[in-house]
Design an enzyme around this catalytic site. Structure first.
Site, PDB file in Angstrom:
ATOM      1  N   PRO A  30      -2.110   2.045  -0.499  1.00  0.00           N
ATOM      2  CA  PRO A  30      -3.009   1.814   0.430  1.00  0.00           C
ATOM      3  C   PRO A  30      -2.919   2.638   1.881  1.00  0.00           C
ATOM      4  O   PRO A  30      -3.968   3.091   2.269  1.00  0.00           O
ATOM      5  CB  PRO A  30      -2.891   0.241   0.989  1.00  0.00           C
ATOM      6  N   TYR A  31      -1.892   2.967   2.353  1.00  0.00           N
ATOM      7  CA  TYR A  31      -1.656   3.650   3.621  1.00  0.00           C
ATOM      8  C   TYR A  31      -2.439   5.034   3.372  1.00  0.00           C
ATOM      9  O   TYR A  31      -3.254   5.598   4.122  1.00  0.00           O
ATOM     10  CB  TYR A  31      -0.429   3.958   3.912  1.00  0.00           C
ATOM     11  N   SER A  32      -1.655   5.750   2.166  1.00  0.00           N
ATOM     12  CA  SER A  32      -2.665   7.248   1.978  1.00  0.00           C
ATOM     13  C   SER A  32      -4.099   7.088   1.653  1.00  0.00           C
ATOM     14  O   SER A  32      -4.680   7.933   2.070  1.00  0.00           O
ATOM     15  CB  SER A  32      -1.711   7.807   0.745  1.00  0.00           C
ATOM     16  N   SER A  71      -6.345   4.770   2.826  1.00  0.00           N
ATOM     17  CA  SER A  71      -6.694   4.599   4.075  1.00  0.00           C
ATOM     18  C   SER A  71      -7.000   5.904   4.821  1.00  0.00           C
ATOM     19  O   SER A  71      -7.941   6.046   5.516  1.00  0.00           O
ATOM     20  CB  SER A  71      -6.132   3.588   4.896  1.00  0.00           C
ATOM     21  N   LYS A  72      -5.777   6.728   5.106  1.00  0.00           N
ATOM     22  CA  LYS A  72      -6.272   7.832   5.595  1.00  0.00           C
ATOM     23  C   LYS A  72      -7.032   8.969   5.050  1.00  0.00           C
ATOM     24  O   LYS A  72      -7.752   9.756   5.630  1.00  0.00           O
ATOM     25  CB  LYS A  72      -4.462   8.513   5.758  1.00  0.00           C
TER      26      LYS A  72
END
Length: 360
Positions: free
Chosen positions: A166-168, A170-171
């Protein structure tokens, strides 16, 4: 200490002196160092971020509050708070660092991660539209925005975006949102570029699930360091080198917007280092072994085993070069943490590091 190449470009004090700069994420590790750097360059800095989390923090240890023209606390997910911060700051330049930046936390709170990193950035872009006097904005994303094919090849700015966690993701979505706004609303926005930096290290990072902070936390607690993937490789670099790159990117957006790339990688010019390489380097520069063990398998989440980025665009177009190489990166970082462990004063130590970075 390693000297920089003679062609290495440094931020221009004359450009930053007296400029009103809005820094989002100023209570975080990179944001705190950025505020201190801008202060030493003579800028008038407004910070907007959540309050820092309990425990030691660079914002507190570097005395950032004393260096701010305005200090605003708020949530990036609150569009009205973001708009109010932009109006109050009346910025000449915006440097957007605020984010939910912890990969492990993104698994626990994916919705919150997307809300902060994507919707929050959109709120900032909306607030910037039509802002008088705003001449440039840099949006910081991540080296993890690329669709990682597992080969370990160095990603370039033209490679496809992706992100499995999710972090990657989202970026990567943040990158798409910025590109959309630049394409759709160029007449009401300043020149904008995104900055994709590799793994940043330096004194004052106390984030969770980060190698160097975990190392010194474990040492302080008298426990072995738990390592998830000792063979995983990352593009490690020093915080002041990366922040200098962000400032050079902003400078070029102001001075030659038509020639400045709108997405730029910042990474080491040497090889990527494995986690084991880092531990060996830290042990060498400190003169003692690092006590570590393999992490509990149940605590391990999915991470790309190899990640590298090609920063030749930053070198060729911005004149940016990392000042510190492998041993010097971890020596300067270790000296900061050792001073912290001894209870020594850290603001002066940090200001001297900045002086070396912008004058050498």
């Amino acid at each position: 200490m390693v000297k920089p190449p003679v062609h290495s470009r440094k931020p221009a004090p004359d450009l930053w002196r007296g400029k009103r700069v809005l820094v989002t994420g100023h209570t975080g590790f990179k944001g705190a160092w950025l505020c201190l750097l801008l202060s030493q360059l003579g800028a008038k800095v407004t910070g907007f971020a959540l309050p820092y989390e309990p425990g030691p923090a660079a914002y507190d240890l570097l005395g950032i509050a004393a260096h701010l023209h305005q200090n605003q606390f708020g949530d990036l997910r609150d569009a009205q708070a973001v708009a109010t911060a932009v109006r109050s700051a009346e910025p000449d330049i915006v440097l957007h660092l605020a984010a939910q930046a912890v990969v492990g936390r993104s698994y626990r709170d994916p919705a919150g991660t997307f809300a902060t990193n994507v919707a929050g950035t959109i709120s900032l872009l909306e607030a910037c539209r039509g802002t008088p006097g705003l001449s440039a904005a840099v949006v910081v994303t991540s080296d993890k925005v690329y669709r990682n094919d597992g080969t370990g090849r160095a990603f370039r700015e033209t490679d496809p975006l992706g992100g499995s966690d999710p972090y990657s993701a989202s970026k990567a979505a943040c990158e798409i949102a910025v590109a959309s706004y630049v394409s759709s609303f160029a007449s009401t926005l300043p020149p904008i570029a995104t900055a994709r930096a590799g793994n940043v290290v330096g004194g004052g990072d106390f984030g969770e699930d980060r190698l160097i902070p975990d190392l010194f936390r474990a040492e302080r607690a008298g426990q072995p360091l738990a390592i998830r993937q000792p063979d995983a490789t990352r593009p490690f670099q020093h915080v002041l080198d990366v922040l200098s790159g962000y400032l050079l990117l902003a400078e070029d957006l102001i001075q030659k917007p038509s020639e400045t790339p709108r997405a730029v990688n910042f990474g080491p010019d040497a090889r990527e280092m494995s986690v084991q390489d880092v531990l060996d380097t830290v042990a060498r520069v400190r003169g003692r072994a690092v006590n570590w063990q393999h992490a509990d398998p149940q605590a391990i989440y999915a991470e790309a085993p190899r990640l590298a980025i090609d920063a030749s665009l930053a070198r060729h177009t911005l004149g940016w070069e990392p000042r510190l190489k492998e041993d010097a990166i971890f020596l300067e970082t270790a000296e900061w943490y050792e001073a912290w462990l001894k209870g020594e004063e850290l603001r002066g130590l940090s200001e001297r590091a900045i002086e070396r970075a912008i004058s050498s």
